[in-house]
Design an enzyme around this catalytic site. Structure first.
Site, PDB file in Angstrom:
ATOM      1  CG  PHE A  63      -1.876   1.132   1.287  1.00 16.90           C
ATOM      2  CD1 PHE A  63      -3.058   1.089   0.568  1.00 16.90           C
ATOM      3  CD2 PHE A  63      -1.592   2.261   2.050  1.00 16.90           C
ATOM      4  CE1 PHE A  63      -3.957   2.144   0.612  1.00 16.90           C
ATOM      5  CE2 PHE A  63      -2.488   3.319   2.098  1.00 16.90           C
ATOM      6  CZ  PHE A  63      -3.669   3.262   1.375  1.00 16.90           C
ATOM      7  CG  ASP A  90       0.426  -0.062  -4.768  1.00 15.46           C
ATOM      8  OD1 ASP A  90       1.322  -0.343  -5.587  1.00 15.46           O
ATOM      9  OD2 ASP A  90      -0.359  -0.921  -4.312  1.00 15.46           O
ATOM     10  CD  GLU A 120      -8.770 -13.164 -14.923  1.00 17.30           C
ATOM     11  OE1 GLU A 120      -7.603 -12.958 -14.514  1.00 17.30           O
ATOM     12  OE2 GLU A 120      -9.051 -13.335 -16.105  1.00 17.30           O
ATOM     13  CE  LYS A 148      -2.445  -6.807  -8.878  1.00 19.91           C
ATOM     14  NZ  LYS A 148      -1.218  -7.493  -8.507  1.00 19.91           N
ATOM     15  CG  ASP A 156       0.783 -10.934  -3.206  1.00 17.32           C
ATOM     16  OD1 ASP A 156       1.553 -10.464  -4.062  1.00 17.32           O
ATOM     17  OD2 ASP A 156       0.871 -10.685  -1.998  1.00 17.32           O
ATOM     18  NE  ARG A 175       6.448  -7.627 -14.458  1.00 15.96           N
ATOM     19  CZ  ARG A 175       5.704  -6.872 -13.649  1.00 15.96           C
ATOM     20  NH1 ARG A 175       4.401  -6.818 -13.840  1.00 15.96           N
ATOM     21  NH2 ARG A 175       6.236  -6.192 -12.674  1.00 15.96           N
ATOM     22  CE1 TYR A 189      -2.406 -13.361 -15.221  1.00 18.19           C
ATOM     23  CE2 TYR A 189      -2.129 -14.560 -13.187  1.00 18.19           C
ATOM     24  CZ  TYR A 189      -1.715 -13.584 -14.058  1.00 18.19           C
ATOM     25  OH  TYR A 189      -0.617 -12.839 -13.765  1.00 18.19           O
ATOM     26  CE  LYS A 199      -1.940  -4.155  -4.839  1.00 17.94           C
ATOM     27  NZ  LYS A 199      -0.542  -3.758  -5.098  1.00 17.94           N
ATOM     28  CB  CYS A 222      23.642  -6.657  26.731  1.00 13.46           C
ATOM     29  SG  CYS A 222      22.732  -8.209  26.732  1.00 13.46           S
ATOM     30  CB  CYS A 227      25.167  -9.982  30.143  1.00 13.78           C
ATOM     31  SG  CYS A 227      25.748  -9.295  28.577  1.00 13.78           S
ATOM     32  CB  CYS A 270      25.012  -8.323  23.584  1.00 11.76           C
ATOM     33  SG  CYS A 270      25.914  -9.042  24.964  1.00 11.76           S
ATOM     34  CB  CYS A 279      25.400 -12.455  26.717  1.00  9.02           C
ATOM     35  SG  CYS A 279      23.685 -11.944  26.880  1.00  9.02           S
TER      36      CYS A 279
HETATM   37  S1  IVH Z   1      -3.458  -9.679 -16.174  1.00  7.30           S
HETATM   38  C1  IVH Z   1      -1.690  -7.187 -19.428  1.00  7.30           C
HETATM   39  N1  IVH Z   1      -4.586 -11.087 -14.280  1.00  7.30           N
HETATM   40  O1  IVH Z   1      -0.427  -8.564 -11.262  1.00  7.30           O
HETATM   41  C2  IVH Z   1      -2.369  -7.765 -18.248  1.00  7.30           C
HETATM   42  N2  IVH Z   1      -2.480 -10.115 -13.846  1.00  7.30           N
HETATM   43  O2  IVH Z   1       0.194  -5.805 -10.719  1.00  7.30           O
HETATM   44  C3  IVH Z   1      -1.453  -8.181 -17.219  1.00  7.30           C
HETATM   45  N3  IVH Z   1      -1.551 -10.613 -11.638  1.00  7.30           N
HETATM   46  O3  IVH Z   1       1.902  -8.235 -13.866  1.00  7.30           O
HETATM   47  C4  IVH Z   1      -1.796  -9.156 -16.282  1.00  7.30           C
HETATM   48  N4  IVH Z   1      -3.226 -11.858 -10.943  1.00  7.30           N
HETATM   49  O4  IVH Z   1       1.750 -10.489 -12.612  1.00  7.30           O
HETATM   50  C5  IVH Z   1      -3.521 -10.346 -14.634  1.00  7.30           C
HETATM   51  N5  IVH Z   1      -5.684 -12.376 -12.699  1.00  7.30           N
HETATM   52  C6  IVH Z   1      -4.627 -11.649 -13.051  1.00  7.30           C
HETATM   53  C7  IVH Z   1      -3.532 -11.437 -12.188  1.00  7.30           C
HETATM   54  C8  IVH Z   1      -2.463 -10.656 -12.630  1.00  7.30           C
HETATM   55  C9  IVH Z   1      -2.034 -11.359 -10.643  1.00  7.30           C
HETATM   56  C10 IVH Z   1      -0.260  -9.910 -11.594  1.00  7.30           C
HETATM   57  C11 IVH Z   1       0.505  -9.915 -12.886  1.00  7.30           C
HETATM   58  C12 IVH Z   1       0.690  -8.466 -13.243  1.00  7.30           C
HETATM   59  C13 IVH Z   1       0.594  -7.832 -11.896  1.00  7.30           C
HETATM   60  C14 IVH Z   1       0.257  -6.372 -11.971  1.00  7.30           C
END
Ligand code: IVH
Length: 677
Positions: free
Chosen positions: A35, A38, A114, A116, A118, A137, A229, A317, A411, A414, A429, A434
């Site tokens: 966060f 970003d 979908e 996202k 992590d 990537r 995906y 997010k 410390c 000790c 320390c 110790c």
């Molecule tokens: S689509 C051009 N779908 O999030 C579209 N990305 O923060 C690109 N990621 O680089 C990706 N889940 O590595 C897509 N369901 C999802 C995703 C996803 C995770 C990742 C991906 C992307 C990054 C961006």
């Protein structure tokens, strides 16, 4: 803000972001929450929009974070791997839709929603249905070839399943994420804790650190998973919609997202995002948001992309859970190497389903940087099952009685004055006697990842130290049955069992003893490398810097300069050296790794091989076995450290890389000749 101020601010933001990119993408060790990262990027983007004269293609707002490492072979993606624009705000999410409405001049746009995931982004290529490559990537154009490591993922099929409704394209780059389940993450961290190694903060970091390991065997020990995906390149095209594509991925037998939603219009899409939020904790992977994509590939193409991200998709997010609470006290913990770690003792607060009472403050600098004081109200964050962290102080609630925190000069156990070693952030320390250090050192020495002595738990060690029977590791082997019996709780049989376990531990493998000594920076893998190289504890203890680094090059693969300095420094301390002498005197006989191969050949000791292509008379696995049996190592990718590339027919990018780096390339005939030499 004046242009001059903006220029300055932009430049500091760029530097900051570049540093955090490096920490996140290359080192898998981020220092700030997503966060906050970003927010930095957003601040920079806003300034660049306001002051376009300072915008440049080189800005981190224009590029995707780069994960490439020098030790891997790079591979160019057929289709660029983009990033995604992200937002934490519903309003911005709706604005995304409004831009598309304007572009296409209609309200009723169909979306796919979908999870996202992590994890870490990867592109997997299948040619004529056969898995040929997995690439990270990287910078979006080219990434690291992690094929061998990705092949350890059991759920990633080597071949796509063909069926009437799921024809297989000639070439397809499928996009997805590599991840670790929470259970596997916790299992590995537990193992590391027992072995006295540093813990990973979250599954994503651990997954990304794992896929970038050079030793494929080590990768295989961690159960990486994958979820696919997206489509990168596909020839010929097999789907015209994202939803149809999801169905294909499933039919080809690939692991894909558990759920996706189809929704028309932004209200329905927003409802799906909220439903996903409720369900996401039941997914196998950590999910930090929802990705909303235009379903129709034709519309996607029409919407196009900016330099970094598509205009047809956005990530909404979910902010990690945060709560405000007060710091009651700051305590300082003493680790086994004497490192002092400050910990915030909090007024209990409910966060992400658990009560949080403590959070690490990392080190003295971190406290100063955030100006954290006892009595302050602070924001604490816990993402999923992960270790809680103090994010920032709420200055509005600070009272005048909150004084800046003074890191203790002594410390807490000790009272020895603390020191700061050159180049380190940690305070230590320096007193090796110790009591807390002694307890922790002993705890590490007998732990599963070291001498593995059953029956010596924390309470028992406390007793032994308190009685003064054990001050150093060798004392464990001097324990007397009669003394132990006086402890009362450990009578008769269990005392005998303990003594037997200690006796057995005298002949443990050398790497266990090395690891057990607790040399800073030396974990299990390095201990194994050291054991294989020195084969003798005293030889290691007497080694000089030039035995590790000769002519500026690393002598033992895996042991770089930092570790070498730590090892030499450790044994330069007379007390540590004395421990080695005493252990040997008392009858500890560490077992050197078995001399490998028939006749104990070590012709390939210290040599690293990379195998590529098809060999005439043996499989690559057979060749790898022969190399390891002769003391060599096999790695998945070519780097300057590679000794030989063993190449067969149809060798690919690894051969090119070897030529580029000037690494020796041999064929099977030469290989067999060397093996028999
Ligand atoms: S689509 C051009 N779908 O999030 C579209 N990305 O923060 C690109 N990621 O680089 C990706 N889940 O590595 C897509 N369901 C999802 C995703 C996803 C995770 C990742 C991906 C992307 C990054 C961006």
């Amino acid at each position: 803000m004046t242009p001059a101020d903006a220029k300055k601010k932009i430049s500091t933001l760029r530097e900051k972001i570049a540093r955090h990119d490096e920490l996140y993408y290359r080192n898998a060790k981020p220092e700030i929450a997503d966060f906050d990262y970003d927010a930095l990027k957003r601040e920079l983007a806003d300034l660049e929009a306001k002051f376009p004269e300072f915008a440049t293609q080189e800005s981190p707002t224009e590029k995707v974070g780069d994960d490439r490492l020098a030790s891997f072979t790079q591979y160019r993606h057929r289709a660029r791997m983009q990033s995604l624009d992200n937002t934490y705000s519903e309003q911005e999410f709706r604005e995304f839709h409004q831009r598309l409405v304007k572009l296409f001049n209609r309200e009723e746009l169909a979306y796919v929603i979908e999870p996202k995931v992590d994890g870490l982004a990867v592109s997997v290529t299948y040619e004529h249905g056969k898995l040929v490559r997995a690439v990270t990537r990287g910078n979006g154009e080219e990434g690291d070839d992690v094929t061998e490591n990705a092949k350890t993922i059991h759920s990633l099929p080597r071949e796509l399943k063909a069926s009437k409704h799921a024809p297989i394209p000639d070439v397809i780059e499928i996009r997805g994420e590599i991840y670790l389940t929470t259970e596997e993450f916790q299992r590995i961290n537990k193992e590391r804790e027992e072995a006295g190694e540093e813990l990973y903060a979250n599954p994503r970091n651990l997954a990304s650190g794992t896929i970038k390991q050079l030793d494929t065997k080590e990768v295989a020990k961690r159960k990486l998973e994958i979820v696919l995906y997206g489509v990168g390149f596909c020839e010929p095209a097999v789907a015209d919609k994202q939803s149809g594509y999801h169905a294909l991925v499933k039919q080809w037998g690939l692991p894909t997202v558990e759920r996706y939603w189809c929704a028309t219009g932004i209200d329905a899409a927003w409802a799906a995002v909220n439903e996903l939020d409720k369900l996401r904790h039941s997914f196998a992977y950590a999910t930090d948001g929802a990705v909303v994509k235009l379903d129709d590939f034709r519309l996607q193409r029409e919407a196009g992309s900016t330099s970094k991200a598509p205009r047809w998709a956005i990530a909404y997010k979910f902010a990690a859970e945060r709560a405000e609470t007060r710091i009651k006290a700051i305590t300082v913990q003493v680790g086994r190497t004497g490192v002092l770690t400050p910990v915030a003792e909090l007024e209990p607060v409910l966060l992400a389903g658990t009560t949080v009472q403590r959070a690490t403050l990392h080190n003295k600098d971190e406290i100063a940087r955030k100006d954290i004081r006892i009595g302050d109200y602070v924001l604490v964050e816990k993402a999923g099952e992960i270790i809680p962290a103090v994010i920032e102080v709420n200055l509005k609630r600070r009272t005048p009685s909150c004084e800046p925190y003074q890191f203790p000069k002594k410390c807490p156990v000790c009272e020895t004055p603390v020191v700061q070693l050159e180049g380190e952030v940690a305070m230590r320390c320096p007193n090796l006697s110790c009591p807390t250090q002694v307890r922790r050192r002993l705890g590490h020495f007998v732990s599963k990842g070291a001498l593995d002595i059953d029956g010596l738990g924390g309470a028992m060690i406390d007793d032994l130290v308190e009685k003064g029977w054990v001050k150093e590791m060798p004392d464990l082997f001097r324990l007397k049955r009669d003394d132990l019996l006086t402890l009362g709780k450990n009578v008769g049989k269990s005392t005998d069992n303990l003594l037997a376990a200690i006796e057995t531990a005298k002949t443990r493998e050398l790497w266990r003893v090395i690891h057990g000594l607790g040399i800073p920076h030396v974990g299990v893998a390095a201990s194994k490398d050291l054991a294989a190289h020195f084969r003798d504890l005293e030889k290691l203890a007497d080694a000089k810097m030039e035995d590790f680094i000769a002519n500026k090059t690393v002598v033992i693969a895996g042991i770089g300069e930092t570790m070498a300095a730590a090892i030499v420094g450790f044994f330069a301390e007379p007390r540590n050296r004395a421990v080695v002498t005493e252990l040997l005197e008392i009858g500890v006989k560490p077992q050197a790794p078995a001399a490998k191969a028939a006749g104990g050949s070590t012709v390939f000791a210290g040599k690293t091989f990379v195998l590529t292509g098809t060999l005439p008379t043996m499989t690559r696995d057979e060749a790898a076995e022969k190399i390891e049996a002769a003391g060599g190592k096999v790695s998945g990718s070519v780097s300057k450290k590679t000794s030989y590339v063993l190449a067969g027919a149809e060798a690919g990018s690894k051969l090119e890389k070897a030529k580029e780096l000037g690494v020796a390339v041999i064929d099977e005939v030469e290989f067999v000749r060397m093996l028999n030499a």
